[in-house]
Structures are given as structure tokens and as C-alpha cells.
Scaffold this motif. Structure first.
Motif, short mmCIF file in Angstrom:
data_model
loop_
_atom_site.label_atom_id
_atom_site.label_comp_id
_atom_site.label_asym_id
_atom_site.label_seq_id
_atom_site.Cartn_x
_atom_site.Cartn_y
_atom_site.Cartn_z
N LEU A 1 0.84 -1.19 0.00
CA LEU A 1 0.00 0.00 0.00
C LEU A 1 0.88 1.25 0.00
CD1 LEU A 1 -2.68 -0.97 2.70
CD2 LEU A 1 -2.61 -1.55 0.27
N SER A 2 0.38 2.28 -0.67
CA SER A 2 1.07 3.57 -0.68
C SER A 2 0.11 4.65 -0.26
CB SER A 2 1.59 3.89 -2.09
OG SER A 2 2.50 2.91 -2.54
N CYS A 3 0.66 5.72 0.32
CA CYS A 3 -0.16 6.86 0.74
C CYS A 3 0.66 8.13 0.55
CB CYS A 3 -0.58 6.71 2.19
SG CYS A 3 -1.40 8.16 2.89
N VAL A 4 0.10 9.04 -0.23
CA VAL A 4 0.78 10.31 -0.50
C VAL A 4 0.02 11.44 0.18
CG1 VAL A 4 1.58 11.90 -2.25
CG2 VAL A 4 1.58 9.46 -2.73
N ALA A 5 0.74 12.26 0.91
CA ALA A 5 0.17 13.46 1.52
C ALA A 5 0.48 14.66 0.63
CB ALA A 5 0.74 13.68 2.91
N SER A 6 -0.54 15.48 0.41
CA SER A 6 -0.34 16.66 -0.43
C SER A 6 -1.10 17.84 0.14
CB SER A 6 -0.81 16.37 -1.86
OG SER A 6 -2.19 16.09 -1.88
N GLY A 7 -0.78 19.02 -0.36
CA GLY A 7 -1.46 20.23 0.09
C GLY A 7 -0.53 21.16 0.82
N SER A 8 -1.13 21.95 1.69
CA SER A 8 -0.40 23.01 2.39
C SER A 8 0.25 22.45 3.66
CB SER A 8 -1.38 24.13 2.73
OG SER A 8 -0.70 25.23 3.29
N ILE A 9 1.42 21.82 3.49
CA ILE A 9 2.09 21.11 4.58
C ILE A 9 3.34 21.84 4.99
CG2 ILE A 9 3.24 18.98 5.24
CD1 ILE A 9 1.40 17.54 3.21
N PHE A 10 3.44 22.15 6.29
CA PHE A 10 4.66 22.75 6.83
C PHE A 10 5.61 21.68 7.34
CE2 PHE A 10 7.57 25.52 8.62
CZ PHE A 10 7.68 25.39 10.00
N ARG A 11 5.09 20.79 8.18
CA ARG A 11 5.91 19.71 8.71
C ARG A 11 5.08 18.45 8.86
NH1 ARG A 11 9.08 21.25 14.08
NH2 ARG A 11 9.97 19.20 13.62
N MET A 12 5.76 17.30 8.85
CA MET A 12 5.08 16.03 9.06
C MET A 12 5.77 15.28 10.19
SD MET A 12 4.15 14.73 5.23
CE MET A 12 3.04 13.51 5.90
N ASN A 13 4.98 14.63 11.03
CA ASN A 13 5.54 13.85 12.11
C ASN A 13 5.24 12.38 11.83
OD1 ASN A 13 6.80 13.16 14.47
ND2 ASN A 13 5.25 14.02 15.81
N TYR A 14 4.41 11.74 12.61
CA TYR A 14 4.12 10.32 12.41
C TYR A 14 3.31 10.11 11.13
CZ TYR A 14 5.76 9.09 17.05
OH TYR A 14 6.54 8.88 18.16
N MET A 15 3.59 9.01 10.45
CA MET A 15 2.78 8.50 9.35
C MET A 15 2.57 7.02 9.60
SD MET A 15 4.36 10.27 5.92
CE MET A 15 2.82 10.10 4.99
N GLY A 16 1.49 6.50 9.04
CA GLY A 16 1.30 5.06 9.21
C GLY A 16 -0.05 4.58 8.79
N TRP A 17 -0.43 3.42 9.35
CA TRP A 17 -1.61 2.72 8.87
C TRP A 17 -2.44 2.16 10.02
CZ3 TRP A 17 -2.40 2.76 3.64
CH2 TRP A 17 -1.33 3.20 2.86
#
Length: 121
Positions: free
Chosen positions: A20-36
Motif C-alpha cells: 500500500l502507498s499513501c501520498v500526503a499533499s497540500g499546504s504542509i509545513f511539517r510532518m511527524n508520524y505517518m502510518g496505517w
């Protein structure tokens, strides 16, 4: 506005693999945790695995040794490699990300729309 878009679900026989893949887009300053997370019929949504911005991971006991969460920070993307799939892994899988949007003053949690994974016995 921030969006998470998943891809890669489908039908697979027991013992098989999916990614599985997941792309985050938009007005992003910073990202911390990602997951499922995943939600099976009649059950609550539950953690599958998370990865921090520095690469630390945390998994549900039932998937340890079979599933791997990874991320590409340059692409704002997280992946879930699922091996040795079992019928009990059948669920809707949701991407999650903790994001600090531009022009915001705090972290917020965001969810993808979900992708169905079905494992046949």
C-alpha cells in the motif's frame, strides 16, 4: 488543505503480498508520524503500524515480522509492505499522518479515504 490518498489495495490469496502507498499533499509545513490503521467488519479501527519522522516504528503484535511500514520524506509518502497475508488481515486500511499545516499553530491528524484489502483462504 491537506489530503492523503492511498493506493494498492486489492484481492490476494493467503500467503501472498501487497504493498500500500499513501501520498500526503497540500499546504504542509511539517510532518511527524505517518502510518496505517485498519478496520475489519464489525470491529473498531485499530493500529497496524506507525513510523516517526526519524524512522522509529511501532507495530500491532499480530503483524510483527510480516508487515513493514516505511516512508519517503522527500515525497511525503508512506508505504505498508504486507507479506504472508492471512484471511484475518482482511479489512479496510486507512493511512494516517500527523501534519502541521502551513499557517497553522498546531499539529493535526489526517486520514486517507481507505483502501480495501481482501485475503482469500
Amino acid at each position: 488543505q491537506v489530503q492523503l490518498v492511498e493506493s494498492g489495495g486489492g484481492l490476494v490469496p493467503a500467503g501472498g503480498s501487497l504493498r500500500l502507498s499513501c501520498v500526503a499533499s497540500g499546504s504542509i509545513f511539517r510532518m511527524n508520524y505517518m502510518g496505517w490503521y485498519r478496520q475489519a467488519p464489525g470491529k473498531e479501527r485499530a493500529l497496524v503500524g506507525l513510523i516517526s519522522s526519524t524512522g522509529s516504528t511501532n507495530y500491532e503484535d499480530a503483524v510483527k515480522g510480516r508487515f513493514t511500514v516505511s516512508r519517503d520524506n522527500g515525497k511525503n509518502t508512506t508505504y505498508l509492505q504486507m507479506n504472508f497475508l492471512r484471511p484475518e488481515d482482511t479489512a479496510v486500511y486507512y493511512c494516517y499522518a500527523q501534519i502541521w499545516p502551513n499557517l497553522s499553530t498546531m499539529w493535526a491528524g489526517y486520514w486517507g479515504q481507505g483502501t480495501q484489502v481482501t485475503v482469500s483462504s
